[in-house]
Structure formats: C-alpha cells, structure tokens
Design a protein around this motif. Structure first.
Motif, short mmCIF file in Angstrom:
data_model
loop_
_atom_site.label_atom_id
_atom_site.label_comp_id
_atom_site.label_asym_id
_atom_site.label_seq_id
_atom_site.Cartn_x
_atom_site.Cartn_y
_atom_site.Cartn_z
N VAL A 1 -9.40 -17.83 -59.29
CA VAL A 1 -8.53 -16.89 -57.57
C VAL A 1 -7.25 -17.38 -57.89
O VAL A 1 -6.10 -17.03 -57.02
N ILE A 2 -6.62 -18.97 -58.78
CA ILE A 2 -5.47 -19.14 -58.63
C ILE A 2 -4.69 -18.46 -59.11
O ILE A 2 -3.44 -17.55 -59.46
N LEU A 3 -4.92 -18.06 -60.58
CA LEU A 3 -4.83 -16.28 -61.50
C LEU A 3 -4.39 -14.73 -60.95
O LEU A 3 -3.79 -14.34 -60.71
N ASP B 1 -13.06 -23.50 -49.54
CA ASP B 1 -12.26 -24.35 -51.24
C ASP B 1 -11.69 -23.46 -51.79
O ASP B 1 -10.48 -23.14 -51.62
N LEU B 2 -11.95 -23.03 -51.45
CA LEU B 2 -11.35 -21.19 -52.85
C LEU B 2 -10.57 -20.61 -52.13
O LEU B 2 -9.60 -20.03 -52.62
N CYS B 3 -10.25 -21.03 -50.54
CA CYS B 3 -9.37 -20.47 -49.27
C CYS B 3 -8.30 -20.91 -49.76
O CYS B 3 -7.00 -20.95 -49.93
N GLY B 4 -8.78 -22.60 -50.01
CA GLY B 4 -7.40 -23.32 -50.08
C GLY B 4 -6.61 -23.52 -51.25
O GLY B 4 -5.90 -23.29 -51.07
N THR B 5 -7.75 -22.88 -51.65
CA THR B 5 -7.01 -23.09 -53.16
C THR B 5 -5.66 -22.27 -53.58
O THR B 5 -5.07 -22.06 -54.01
N ALA B 6 -6.44 -20.74 -52.96
CA ALA B 6 -5.18 -19.66 -52.73
C ALA B 6 -4.37 -19.92 -52.39
O ALA B 6 -2.97 -19.84 -52.64
N VAL B 7 -4.24 -20.75 -51.07
CA VAL B 7 -3.49 -21.36 -50.07
C VAL B 7 -2.48 -21.91 -50.53
O VAL B 7 -0.72 -21.99 -51.38
N PHE B 8 -3.07 -22.96 -51.38
CA PHE B 8 -2.04 -23.87 -52.24
C PHE B 8 -1.47 -23.15 -53.36
O PHE B 8 0.03 -23.48 -53.65
N ALA B 9 -2.18 -22.34 -53.98
CA ALA B 9 -1.57 -21.82 -55.68
C ALA B 9 -0.54 -21.18 -54.76
O ALA B 9 1.03 -20.84 -56.00
N LEU B 10 0.05 -20.23 -53.70
CA LEU B 10 0.32 -19.62 -53.12
C LEU B 10 1.71 -20.40 -53.03
O LEU B 10 3.33 -19.64 -53.39
N SER B 11 1.74 -21.51 -52.55
CA SER B 11 2.68 -22.26 -52.13
C SER B 11 3.43 -22.84 -53.38
O SER B 11 4.20 -22.47 -53.49
N GLY B 12 2.37 -23.24 -54.54
CA GLY B 12 3.10 -23.48 -55.88
C GLY B 12 3.62 -22.44 -56.25
O GLY B 12 5.26 -22.27 -56.86
N ALA B 13 3.33 -21.50 -56.36
CA ALA B 13 3.92 -20.12 -56.84
C ALA B 13 5.02 -19.29 -56.25
O ALA B 13 6.45 -19.24 -56.91
N LEU B 14 5.38 -20.00 -54.63
CA LEU B 14 6.22 -19.63 -53.40
C LEU B 14 7.74 -21.19 -55.05
O LEU B 14 8.83 -20.33 -54.80
N ALA B 15 7.30 -22.07 -54.45
CA ALA B 15 8.09 -23.13 -55.25
C ALA B 15 8.60 -22.41 -57.11
O ALA B 15 9.94 -23.33 -56.78
N ALA B 16 7.76 -22.40 -57.61
CA ALA B 16 8.15 -22.24 -58.92
C ALA B 16 9.38 -20.46 -58.81
O ALA B 16 10.50 -20.69 -59.33
#
Lengths: 208, 208, 208
Positions: free
Chosen positions: A69-71, A9-24
């Motif tokens: 994890v997101i931060l 779950d934490l891995c998935g959170t990191a992966v999606f956070a990365l995808s959001g950060a790259l979109a940003a």
C-alpha cells in the motif's frame, strides 16, 4: 467486522504515507528517500506500539500488504502530484486528521485485544496515532506537530478514551469505533478550521 | 529492599516527568502535549532498555503506577509552577542529576537481574539514564545534553561501573546502589557547579 | 563462511563507529559522549532491525565483541586522529559507503535466516544500513543524509534487491554478498564522486 478494521487500517496507512510523501516533496528528496519517509510516517507509530507490547515481529513484517500500500501510494503520489500549490491548502492537515482518528482507534483496539487495561489502550492509541508523524517531523527537522498548541495529541487521547469507555459501557465494536473516530475528527478538524488551542502551559513569557 | 528500589524508581520517574514538563513549558505546549513530553522523558530510556533486552511488554505497561505518577506530576506542575523564573536557576539541572543517578542504577540492576554481564549492565544503566533526556531534547529541537561537554554520559557510565564493581566485590545491593548513586550525583553536580568538562574531542578547531 | 560474515560485521561496526566518532569530534563532545555517538551509529540500525523482528535480546547484548570493537575504535580514533583536516575530505563518506554496503547485506541476510520474505529482507537491509546514520545525524541536528538527494537509501535498497535476487536465482551466499556489496558501493561511490542524484520529488519550487 475484522475485514472492515483491516480495510480501515490500510486506508490509514495510505493516508499517512501520502502525508510523509508530501513532506518529503517539500524537502526535495529523491524517490527512494520519499519511500523511506512515507514508510516511517505510515508504519512508525504502529511499530513502536508493537515493540513496546512485545507483539513482534511487528505487524507489517508478517503482512506484506502494508508495504505494498505504501509503495503504491508513493508511486501514485510521484506521478500525480506535480502541482501541489494548486491543491487546497487544507489537504494535508485534513488527510492527517483522518489518519490520526483511524490509527488511534486501531492502536487502542490492539492493546485491548492483547489483554491490556483501558489506560494502556489509550496510551497505545496515542502512540499509534502520533508516533509516525513525530518521526516524520523529526526527520524533516520540524518541531513535531504534537508539540505545537493545536490540539493534536489531545484529539487522539480523547478519541482513545471515547473508544475504551464506549466498549466498557457495552456498545458493540463498530459503534465504539465510529464514536471514537468521529470525536477525534471533530476535535482535530475544528482546531484546524478555527485555529483552536487549549491554554498553553507557558513558562517562557514572564508574568509581571 | 525490593520496595525501596520500587519507591526510588517512582521518584526518578516523577523527577524526569517534571524535567520534561518544564521543558514543555518553555515551548508553550498545551496540557496534553505536556503529558506526552513528560512521559517520553520519564519512561523513554527504560522503554528502550526493555525492548533491546526483549523484556516486553515494557515495565510501565504491566504496572499502571508509572503512568499515574507521571499524570500526577504533570497536574501538580501545571497547577503549582506558574512563575518558574522565581525558582532558582539550578532547579532543573539538579533534579535532572538525581533522575540520572537513580535511573542509571535501576537500569544496570535490571540487566544484572536478567542475567547479563557487567558490561551490558553499564550500557543498560546509561541507556536508562540518558535515553529519556535525549528524546526530550530531540523533540524540543535542542542539542541533547549528552552531546555537550558537561560530563553527563560520563557521570552515568562511572555510576554504572561503580554499581557493577561494588556488587562483584561482594557488597550488598543497598550499599552498591548508594555508592553508585552518590558517585553519579557528585560527578554531575560538581560539573554543574564548577562548569567542569572533560577535554573535548575537537575536530572543528584547526590546530596550527 | 559464517566466520567471514561475522568478520565483515565487526568491520562494518568499526567503520560506522569511526564515522560516529568523527561526527562527534565536529561537535566537540567529551570522550564518553564520543563513545555514545559512535555506539549509536554502529549498532543503532541493527538494534532497530532486531527489535522490529523480535530477535531479542538484540545482537550486541549476547555478543560482547561488538561493544569491544566500538570501544577500541573510539580509543584509537581519540589517540590517532588529531589533525583530520589533513585527511583527504572523502575519508568519512567513503568509509560510510563501505559500512552501508556491509550492513545492508548483513541485515537482509538476518531477515532471510529468520524466515522472512525477500521484500522484508530488502527493508531490513535498508534499516540496518541507514538506521544508525539517521540516528547519528538527528543527534547532531543535521538533516539525515538519507533525506538529501545523494542516492543513499537508493544504494542500500538496490543492494538489498541484488542480494535477495542473487540468492533466489540459485547463487551461493558468498557470491550474492559480493554482488550486492559491489552494487551498493559502486552506486554510492559514484554518487559521491560525480555528485549524482536521482531527479528529486520537488514540491517546493513552484512551476510556472
């Protein structure tokens, strides 16, 4: 077992956070805007899932690890990713596919744990898997990926059905998770690799 | 009585699911994307209503019929609607008006059943009536219908007020529903037929 | 003390309702559409906050004053604001900055009252402060302010951190509120006045 799911779950959170950060980064946002978009992408789908089921306060309120994890992901991304045009172009879609597979299974599982039916489990897997990405795309004023004919929602729905059927047919939790995630990943990655789509429901093109 | 309301609710669900599916067809979505857009349109408003009032799990989680109605509508739509340009152009707006009238009354009723005031009932009728359509339009990157000057939110608010006042003045539930739905339908259909609008609040055009 | 916070809350509601109504005027909406956009802007962020924390029914359902304040603001706006191009151009951004500061503190405070950690308080302040404005901008099909590099989310996050740290360091509630609101206001107003931004996370411009 529980620890494994939590770790995934934490891995998935990191992966999606990365995808959001790259979109940003594609929209030239400031660091705190990056945090907002990364967070919304990573925990948006699960938050919708939890509020719809009444499982409140939602998961990341009672467990600070998700936000940490997101931060950490955002800070690492801000420091390390300076030349993304040097990254292979499939990085973001493939990371996104892993996140989709992970979150679909976790969402379906939470619905079953709360006592809901297999159909609701599939729906909750879908919401968890695609919810965050839809909010990310709306905030960036893009047509949500799920709207495009690239087998995105399809991969999540099939993964959710796999997971529910595997459990019902008596498989253990770990095998069911593995089967469901593999099927979502194979479908989504194949769609990315060979540009597969299902036949579109097309009311725009006039047929003569 | 209860059965009638339930039957109306499922009809409204089918109508809004159809409106979502047709919008999806205009954006050339794949079959599972059509299901997502149809579902969001049909149960989005009611889901927002239920989560705001804390009536969770939301209505379609405890009753599988809503999702079954949506799936049946989408499948019928995918099979039957192949040449929509042969349909009269008013089909979608008129179906949408029926859904608006039905959902407004059902939303207002649920708020009153849960013990909220008449004002909150009007608000919940509005959220139920326009919520799904707004999400549909946002996902399709259109300006939400409710933003355009075509007496859309207005029809829902007046229907909700009719319903609440009728009940308060001692009318029975069925008559109140009929009055409220008729008033919403007449207002909205008149607006569509004669392109009526209320005077717009216009800060864009400079006045000299 | 409680009365003061309540009074501030209603002021913030009016300010954000005004910002929503003015945005509606730029899109030539009809009066009821103006009410919808003003309401969403004013109570959208707090509604998301309350549903995520499970504090349902959300705040404005149990207290009619919020909707009354919104209706009064919209009516006053419809009657009085006829020539906004004669208003100084900074009116809306400055009103918005006050709303941001007020709602950040109120959101953070509600999280602490419900027993959540300081980190969650900062997040809830941010959601309350920027949530309504993000929904307003999405409905108007604009890139949300929070996405632009103008120190918007930043001001809210820093205000939330100020508030939480002040309380933890033993200051009384009123002083903490004052410090937090001042810091948010100073940061946001400076950013507006001198067009300040943090360095953007920029993945679009290729670096050679």
């Amino acid at each position: 077992m529980i620890q494994w799911i939590y770790f995934f779950d934490l891995c998935g959170t990191a992966v999606f956070a990365l995808s959001g950060a790259l979109a940003a980064g594609k929209h030239r946002m400031d660091p705190f805007g990056v945090i907002v978009l990364a967070s919304v992408t990573a925990i948006g789908g699960g938050s919708i899932r939890d509020t719809l089921m009444g499982a409140t306060p939602v998961f990341w309120i009672s467990d600070p690890n998700y936000i940490i994890v997101i931060l950490a992901t955002v800070i690492a991304c801000l420091i390390l990713v300076r030349k993304p045009h040097k990254l292979p172009s499939f990085t973001l879609p493939v990371a996104d596919a892993f996140g989709l597979a992970l979150f679909t299974v976790i969402g379906a599982q939470k619905a079953l744990v709360l006592g809901h039916s297999g159909m609701i489990a599939v729906v909750m897997g879908l919401i968890t898997g695609v919810g965050g990405g839809i909010i990310r795309d709306i905030l960036c004023r893009q047509v949500p990926m799920v709207l495009r004919t690239e087998i995105y929602a399809t991969a999540s729905i099939i993964g959710g059905i796999c997971y529910t059927l595997s459990l019902l047919s008596g498989m253990d939790s770990m095998t069911s998770m593995f089967l469901a995630m593999t099927s979502t990943l194979v479908i989504r990655l194949s769609a990315i690799r060979w540009h597969l789509s299902l036949p579109a429901f097309d009311l725009k093109t006039k047929r003569h």
